[in-house]
Design an enzyme around this catalytic site. Structure first.
Site, PDB file in Angstrom:
ATOM      1  N   SER A 134      11.140  -8.604  -8.353  1.00 27.25           N
ATOM      2  CA  SER A 134      11.712  -9.385  -7.262  1.00 27.25           C
ATOM      3  C   SER A 134      10.981  -8.990  -5.993  1.00 27.25           C
ATOM      4  CB  SER A 134      13.212  -9.100  -7.112  1.00 27.25           C
ATOM      5  OG  SER A 134      13.705  -9.569  -5.872  1.00 27.25           O
ATOM      6  N   HIS A 183       3.515  25.231  34.361  1.00 25.89           N
ATOM      7  CA  HIS A 183       3.859  24.298  35.445  1.00 25.89           C
ATOM      8  C   HIS A 183       2.607  23.809  36.174  1.00 25.89           C
ATOM      9  CE1 HIS A 183       8.196  25.389  35.241  1.00 25.89           C
ATOM     10  NE2 HIS A 183       7.704  26.582  34.925  1.00 25.89           N
ATOM     11  N   SER A 313     -18.358   4.538  35.270  1.00 26.58           N
ATOM     12  CA  SER A 313     -17.945   3.654  36.352  1.00 26.58           C
ATOM     13  C   SER A 313     -18.942   2.530  36.524  1.00 26.58           C
ATOM     14  CB  SER A 313     -17.823   4.445  37.659  1.00 26.58           C
ATOM     15  OG  SER A 313     -17.579   3.576  38.744  1.00 26.58           O
ATOM     16  N   LYS A 319     -21.036   8.955  37.262  1.00 25.30           N
ATOM     17  CA  LYS A 319     -19.692   9.361  36.866  1.00 25.30           C
ATOM     18  C   LYS A 319     -19.561   9.269  35.343  1.00 25.30           C
ATOM     19  CE  LYS A 319     -14.924   8.627  38.411  1.00 25.30           C
ATOM     20  NZ  LYS A 319     -14.225   8.545  37.122  1.00 25.30           N
ATOM     21  N   VAL A 320     -18.990  10.304  34.753  1.00 25.61           N
ATOM     22  CA  VAL A 320     -18.750  10.338  33.310  1.00 25.61           C
ATOM     23  C   VAL A 320     -17.286  10.690  33.080  1.00 25.61           C
ATOM     24  CG1 VAL A 320     -19.361  11.395  31.107  1.00 25.61           C
ATOM     25  CG2 VAL A 320     -21.125  11.020  32.845  1.00 25.61           C
ATOM     26  N   ASN A 321     -16.617   9.932  32.231  1.00 24.35           N
ATOM     27  CA  ASN A 321     -15.185  10.098  32.025  1.00 24.35           C
ATOM     28  C   ASN A 321     -14.869  10.668  30.638  1.00 24.35           C
ATOM     29  OD1 ASN A 321     -14.713   8.937  34.553  1.00 24.35           O
ATOM     30  ND2 ASN A 321     -14.653   6.863  33.693  1.00 24.35           N
ATOM     31  N   GLU A 326      -8.945  10.006  26.383  1.00 25.51           N
ATOM     32  CA  GLU A 326      -8.175   8.879  26.905  1.00 25.51           C
ATOM     33  C   GLU A 326      -7.794   7.919  25.781  1.00 25.51           C
ATOM     34  OE1 GLU A 326     -10.024   8.746  31.448  1.00 25.51           O
ATOM     35  OE2 GLU A 326     -10.696   7.302  29.954  1.00 25.51           O
TER      36      GLU A 326
END
Length: 467
Positions: A134, A183, A313, A319-321, A326
């Site tokens: 079924s 913290h 960017s 610029k390197v991310n 991410e």
């Protein structure tokens, strides 16, 4: 656009089906009825339906329910579906009838067409392909089957790969002492190896959680048929089915302890989804730590440099991310959302049947696949390749006023707080200020405030990495 059609019929009457389609009338009705998302059920689920029909054909032949030649044709056709040779013939939307009957009939009709061609005579999708089955036991079985196979083939190996990559870097970086943070504020020192050991243990615990749920995942609803009583199936059919499925898959599937539970509830799927959510939370933590440690490189922490994979960017040259971490955080968010969907769907067991089965299948398998893929990416394109900025780490460690915590047993908390405040205000090493404000010898201060000594302990059975 299809311009050629043939006429098919089912219990509701006749309708037109594309001439070259492998499916029949019931599948076509579902195509027409549910043009909702454009998302078909995953390959793993379609493959599971093929395996179910293959094992059922074997069981039906063994029990004398199907003639040998018909069973052989059905088995061969179902094996082709299981292998992915006819995925285009499974176009149904995930948002369909809640039992998944449309997808079960899609499999029955496609396999009947293929078996008929092979046999040279008609094979009936309901009476022969779906014999002793079924939708109400096939679809819950397909959820467990597809999830179990995907775990074994993809997610467990991927998480093992990530764990091993973390352990390798943990050992390599065991002696690199850095400022700990609680913290997001400076705290007592740790080694990079110790930090990675925490990540490694999160992944290891995730593996253990998946292994723990597997015994319940390997219990299948097949044999319960319509409502759990096994109507239209011989006594013990589920055991015969599982024996054949074990032979085909090599996985020790067994009949459910209680078919009424297995078909009316999806608690094991909800449990598995919860464990996948925990793994997603772990990966989110690891990925975010990597992003923070990589931040800068000048105005952030700058403790590590992740591999440069692509320009970061469209307007800021150079610029390197941290693109892989991410992506991992987005996967984690998706899996956490999928778990909420599965939780709600799991509540939709009304009397003898859950009626959100396709939705559970779709989200559960997506979570497994996403976690498997991103775990390998994290290992290969982030963990294995990051470099350590030892000079930056040493500079921050040397000026960390929280090191004074180690003097508490000797000079007390109040005196230690005064030293820390002055060291911070003057931007001086805590040891230099302590030499001025205490009577402790320089050699004693050097011993008490040695950052490496302050990192001892905290790991059991790490295989190296305590530092």
């Amino acid at each position: 656009m299809t311009t050629s059609f043939r006429t098919e019929h089912d219990s509701m009457g006749e309708l037109k089906v594309p001439a070259d389609a492998l499916w029949g009338a019931q599948t076509q009705r579902a195509i027409d009825n549910f043009p909702i998302s454009g998302h078909a059920l995953p390959r793993a689920f379609i493959g599971a339906l093929g395996l179910i029909k293959q094992a059922a054909a074997r069981a039906n032949r063994r029990l004398g329910l199907l003639p040998a030649e018909v069973a052989a044709a059905v088995e061969a056709a179902a094996a082709e579906v299981a292998a992915g040779r006819h995925d285009a013939a499974f176009p149904l939307d995930v948002f369909q009838t809640g039992s998944g009957t449309s997808s079960n009939m899609n499999a029955n009709e496609v396999i009947a067409t293929l078996a008929s061609r092979r046999l040279g005579s008609a094979v009936h999708p309901n009476d022969q392909v779906n014999m002793a089955q079924s939708s109400n036991d096939c679809i819950p079985t397909a959820i467990h089957l597809s999830a179990a196979l995907l775990l074994r083939r993809e997610l467990l190996p991927a998480l093992t790969h990530l764990r091993d990559a973390l352990q390798s870097r943990e050992r390599e970086l065991a002696a690199v002492v850095k400022t700990g943070r609680t913290h997001l504020m400076d705290a007592m020192p740790v080694t990079l190896g110790q930090e990675l050991s925490g990540w490694r243990m999160q992944v290891q615990q995730g593996l253990a959680r998946l292994v723990a749920v597997e015994p319940r995942l390997l219990k299948l609803a097949q044999g319960g048929t319509a409502v759990g009583t096994g109507i239209n199936a011989p006594a013990g059919y589920g055991a015969h089915f599982c024996e054949e499925l074990r032979a085909i898959s090599g996985v020790p599937f067994v009949p459910a302890d209680n078919y009424f539970e297995a078909m009316s509830a999806q608690d094991t799927a909800v449990e598995l989804s919860g464990q996948l959510k925990v793994i997603a939370v772990s990966l989110m933590k690891i990925a975010n730590d990597l992003r923070w440690m990589n931040s800068g490189p000048l105005a952030g922490l700058g403790e590590i440099a992740l591999p440069a994979l692509q320009p970061g960017s469209s307007i800021m040259p150079g610029k390197v991310n941290p693109v892989v971490p991410e992506a991992a955080t987005m996967v984690a968010a998706q899996v956490i959302g999928n778990d909420t969907t599965i939780t709600i769907a799991g509540q939709s067991g009304n009397f003898q049947l859950n009626v959100m089965l396709p939705l559970i299948a779709y989200n559960l398998l997506e979570s497994i696949r996403l976690l498997a893929n991103v775990s390998r990416l994290l290992a290969d394109r982030a963990i294995k390749g990051f470099t350590v900025n030892t000079a930056r780490i040493a500079e921050a460690l040397d000026r960390n006023p929280i090191l004074v915590t180690a003097l508490n047993p000797v000079i007390g908390y109040e005196k230690g707080a005064a030293i820390a405040k002055q060291a911070y205000a003057q931007g001086r090493p805590v040891r230099a200020v302590a030499e001025e404000l205490t009577r402790l010898p320089a050699a004693e201060l050097a011993r008490l405030l040695d950052p490496a000594e302050l990192t001892r302990g905290g790991i059991k059975g790490s295989g190296g990495g305590g530092g």
